[in-house]
Design a protein around this motif. Structure first.
Motif, PDB file in Angstrom:
ATOM      1  N   ASN A  86       0.860  -1.187   0.000  1.00 28.54           N
ATOM      2  CA  ASN A  86       0.000   0.000   0.000  1.00 28.54           C
ATOM      3  C   ASN A  86       0.890   1.228   0.000  1.00 28.54           C
ATOM      4  O   ASN A  86       2.098   1.131   0.176  1.00 28.54           O
ATOM      5  CB  ASN A  86      -0.893   0.040   1.245  1.00 28.54           C
ATOM      6  CG  ASN A  86      -1.853  -1.119   1.337  1.00 28.54           C
ATOM      7  OD1 ASN A  86      -1.643  -2.049   2.098  1.00 28.54           O
ATOM      8  ND2 ASN A  86      -2.912  -1.070   0.546  1.00 28.54           N
ATOM      9  N   LYS A  87       0.258   2.368  -0.161  1.00 28.09           N
ATOM     10  CA  LYS A  87       1.001   3.619  -0.029  1.00 28.09           C
ATOM     11  C   LYS A  87       1.360   3.820   1.441  1.00 28.09           C
ATOM     12  O   LYS A  87       0.491   3.949   2.293  1.00 28.09           O
ATOM     13  CB  LYS A  87       0.174   4.792  -0.553  1.00 28.09           C
ATOM     14  CG  LYS A  87       0.930   6.111  -0.528  1.00 28.09           C
ATOM     15  CD  LYS A  87       0.090   7.240  -1.093  1.00 28.09           C
ATOM     16  CE  LYS A  87       0.864   8.554  -1.052  1.00 28.09           C
ATOM     17  NZ  LYS A  87       0.049   9.683  -1.582  1.00 28.09           N
ATOM     18  N   ILE A  88       2.624   3.841   1.728  1.00 31.55           N
ATOM     19  CA  ILE A  88       3.126   4.043   3.086  1.00 31.55           C
ATOM     20  C   ILE A  88       3.680   5.461   3.176  1.00 31.55           C
ATOM     21  O   ILE A  88       4.402   5.904   2.277  1.00 31.55           O
ATOM     22  CB  ILE A  88       4.230   3.022   3.438  1.00 31.55           C
ATOM     23  CG1 ILE A  88       3.737   1.586   3.215  1.00 31.55           C
ATOM     24  CG2 ILE A  88       4.699   3.205   4.869  1.00 31.55           C
ATOM     25  CD1 ILE A  88       2.598   1.146   4.081  1.00 31.55           C
ATOM     26  N   ALA A  89       3.336   6.160   4.243  1.00 31.89           N
ATOM     27  CA  ALA A  89       3.742   7.562   4.387  1.00 31.89           C
ATOM     28  C   ALA A  89       5.247   7.715   4.195  1.00 31.89           C
ATOM     29  O   ALA A  89       6.048   6.958   4.749  1.00 31.89           O
ATOM     30  CB  ALA A  89       3.327   8.094   5.758  1.00 31.89           C
ATOM     31  N   SER A  90       5.610   8.711   3.430  1.00 29.36           N
ATOM     32  CA  SER A  90       7.023   8.919   3.083  1.00 29.36           C
ATOM     33  C   SER A  90       7.886   9.209   4.301  1.00 29.36           C
ATOM     34  O   SER A  90       9.081   8.901   4.309  1.00 29.36           O
ATOM     35  CB  SER A  90       7.152  10.069   2.069  1.00 29.36           C
ATOM     36  OG  SER A  90       6.625  11.269   2.598  1.00 29.36           O
ATOM     37  N   ILE A  91       7.280   9.788   5.343  1.00 29.45           N
ATOM     38  CA  ILE A  91       8.062  10.089   6.546  1.00 29.45           C
ATOM     39  C   ILE A  91       8.625   8.804   7.155  1.00 29.45           C
ATOM     40  O   ILE A  91       9.667   8.815   7.803  1.00 29.45           O
ATOM     41  CB  ILE A  91       7.204  10.859   7.581  1.00 29.45           C
ATOM     42  CG1 ILE A  91       8.091  11.418   8.700  1.00 29.45           C
ATOM     43  CG2 ILE A  91       6.095   9.979   8.149  1.00 29.45           C
ATOM     44  CD1 ILE A  91       7.350  12.330   9.663  1.00 29.45           C
TER      45      ILE A  91
ATOM     46  N   GLU B 125      -1.307   8.136  10.145  1.00 28.61           N
ATOM     47  CA  GLU B 125      -0.625   7.436   9.064  1.00 28.61           C
ATOM     48  C   GLU B 125       0.888   7.621   9.165  1.00 28.61           C
ATOM     49  O   GLU B 125       1.656   6.679   8.927  1.00 28.61           O
ATOM     50  CB  GLU B 125      -1.149   7.921   7.717  1.00 28.61           C
ATOM     51  CG  GLU B 125      -2.598   7.501   7.462  1.00 28.61           C
ATOM     52  CD  GLU B 125      -3.104   7.933   6.105  1.00 28.61           C
ATOM     53  OE1 GLU B 125      -2.292   8.436   5.303  1.00 28.61           O
ATOM     54  OE2 GLU B 125      -4.305   7.770   5.843  1.00 28.61           O
ATOM     55  N   ASP B 126       1.309   8.822   9.524  1.00 28.27           N
ATOM     56  CA  ASP B 126       2.744   9.065   9.716  1.00 28.27           C
ATOM     57  C   ASP B 126       3.291   8.236  10.874  1.00 28.27           C
ATOM     58  O   ASP B 126       4.349   7.601  10.763  1.00 28.27           O
ATOM     59  CB  ASP B 126       3.004  10.547   9.982  1.00 28.27           C
ATOM     60  CG  ASP B 126       2.870  11.400   8.727  1.00 28.27           C
ATOM     61  OD1 ASP B 126       2.701  10.832   7.633  1.00 28.27           O
ATOM     62  OD2 ASP B 126       2.921  12.641   8.856  1.00 28.27           O
ATOM     63  N   ASN B 127       2.575   8.255  12.003  1.00 26.39           N
ATOM     64  CA  ASN B 127       3.035   7.520  13.186  1.00 26.39           C
ATOM     65  C   ASN B 127       3.148   6.029  12.905  1.00 26.39           C
ATOM     66  O   ASN B 127       4.115   5.374  13.313  1.00 26.39           O
ATOM     67  CB  ASN B 127       2.071   7.750  14.353  1.00 26.39           C
ATOM     68  CG  ASN B 127       2.107   9.166  14.888  1.00 26.39           C
ATOM     69  OD1 ASN B 127       3.063   9.895  14.660  1.00 26.39           O
ATOM     70  ND2 ASN B 127       1.061   9.565  15.588  1.00 26.39           N
TER      71      ASN B 127
END
Length: 388
Positions: free
Chosen positions: A8-13, A280-282
């Motif tokens: 899936n799209k995983i947050a870039s951070i 999502e970032d965490n």
């Protein structure tokens, strides 16, 4: 070079934490060492034999074939607590929506657009959307993990009486729980007293259909239920019947379906519990850190199928062994190392239910032939070496 596949799209951070000189990250990758996933359903997926770990960027993991992973020595991680605040905030909003027909009122007010007598109509019809206040009411919190504890504590601040039930509460959760939260000895004792019930526990064989017709019959008449955990914790047919018979007042759920939405007393929310950029970032950061730590050092934390295991590095060479939880596993592993003249500097062995995990630091490098001998031991599932 470690290879990471994203489903899936995983947050870039989170992804940006992978050092590019040590990790290759792609959604289209053959033979990855680890997989990062959010909501993609892996249950029917043919997982490559190269995979050592799967990390779910979220708390729930029913989209991952955990039993099959365990059989193949694949460590499955989740990220408990990373989205806790997001779910807690929506749960608090759900308490208000369950009390007063805010959704119905908003929808009705929107239908008045373009009419000249809106103020008069509002005053005349507002009584259709009234409901009780939260202050002084009793909230039953089922499941006192990261989310449940935060919900319980904030409900106390709202002036509610709070009772919690969790026979498996962790020491860490207990430390964070307000002393004002009463403890229920049984689920039934909580249900008989609560004006509101909110669910914050994982889905499993023991919790599937936890709230059913039998439970609804012992609840206070007019009680309200909130479910932001998993759909199958509540039996749809039974709760619809309880709502239609006025045994229950409202059901607010993050998992609507056609059958539930046909009932006017169901408030369906499109699975927004963890849908915040912060959550999502965490989750991404936590998942990536866990994968890196495991691939590089063998450290296991927040795994849903293997025991927590960590060993401070004592030597340049490290062996990781996954085995079935049967007698003499450690003895056979160390005997093979001793026969090869490999000195053990330190080791740790932990088990969880049917499986064990070993971290062994050695003075000498472990050859492929020695690892192959260990693999041949009955009960050994997987062997991997990592260096500094």
């Amino acid at each position: 070079m470690f290879r990471i596949q994203t489903l899936n799209k995983i947050a870039s951070i989170g992804l940006d934490l992978f050092p590019r000189d040590k990790y290759e990250v792609s959604s289209d990758m053959a033979n990855p060492d680890a997989i990062l996933v959010r909501s993609a359903d892996m249950n029917s997926m043919d997982i490559p034999s190269s995979v050592f770990a799967i990390a779910r960027a979220g708390a729930g993991y029913n989209n991952i074939p955990v039993s099959r992973c365990s059989e193949n020595g694949i460590v499955v991680f989740n990220t408990p607590g990373a989205n806790a605040n997001a779910v807690k905030e929506l749960t608090l909003a759900a308490l208000l929506m369950a009390s007063r027909d805010i959704v119905g009122g908003v929808n009705w007010a929107s239908s008045l657009a373009g009419k000249n007598d809106v103020p008069d109509l509002v005053e005349k019809e507002k009584s259709k959307f009234t409901g009780p206040e939260l202050q002084g009411k009793t909230l039953g919190v089922i499941g006192l993990g990261s989310i449940g504890v935060m919900v319980a504590n904030d409900a106390i601040s709202l002036g509610m009486k709070v009772t919690g039930f969790d026979p498996y509460i962790s020491v860490d959760a207990a430390w964070h729980l307000s002393s004002s939260v009463a403890r229920a000895d049984t689920l039934e004792s909580l249900l008989t007293k609560a004006d509101y019930v909110t669910l914050h526990l994982p889905l499993g064989d023991a919790t599937k259909g936890l709230l059913d017709a039998d439970k609804f019959r012992i609840m206070k008449k007019g009680a309200r239920i909130i479910n932001f955990s998993r759909a199958a914790l509540v039996k749809d047919k039974d709760i619809i019947e309880a709502l239609n018979s006025e045994r229950l007042s409202v059901y607010v759920t993050d998992f609507p379906n056609g059958e539930l939405l046909s009932c006017k007393k169901v408030v369906g929310i499109p699975h927004l519990g963890a849908s915040t950029p912060e959550a999502e970032d965490n989750c991404a950061v936590m998942a990536v850190k866990q994968v890196m730590d495991f691939l590089e050092t063998g450290t296991v934390r927040n795994s849903v199928n293997f025991p927590r295991c960590k060993l401070e590095r004592r030597a340049a060479h490290r062996l990781l062994v996954v085995n079935r939880n049967i007698p003499n596993m450690v003895g056979q592993i160390t005997t093979n190392l001793a026969k090869a003249g490999i000195n053990i500097m330190d080791l740790i062995n932990h088990h969880r239910e049917d499986y064990g995990f070993n971290i062994i630091d050695t003075e000498h490098q472990i050859s492929d032939s020695v690892m192959e001998q260990i693999r041949k031991v009955d009960g050994i599932i997987r062997v991997r070496a990592v260096g500094k």
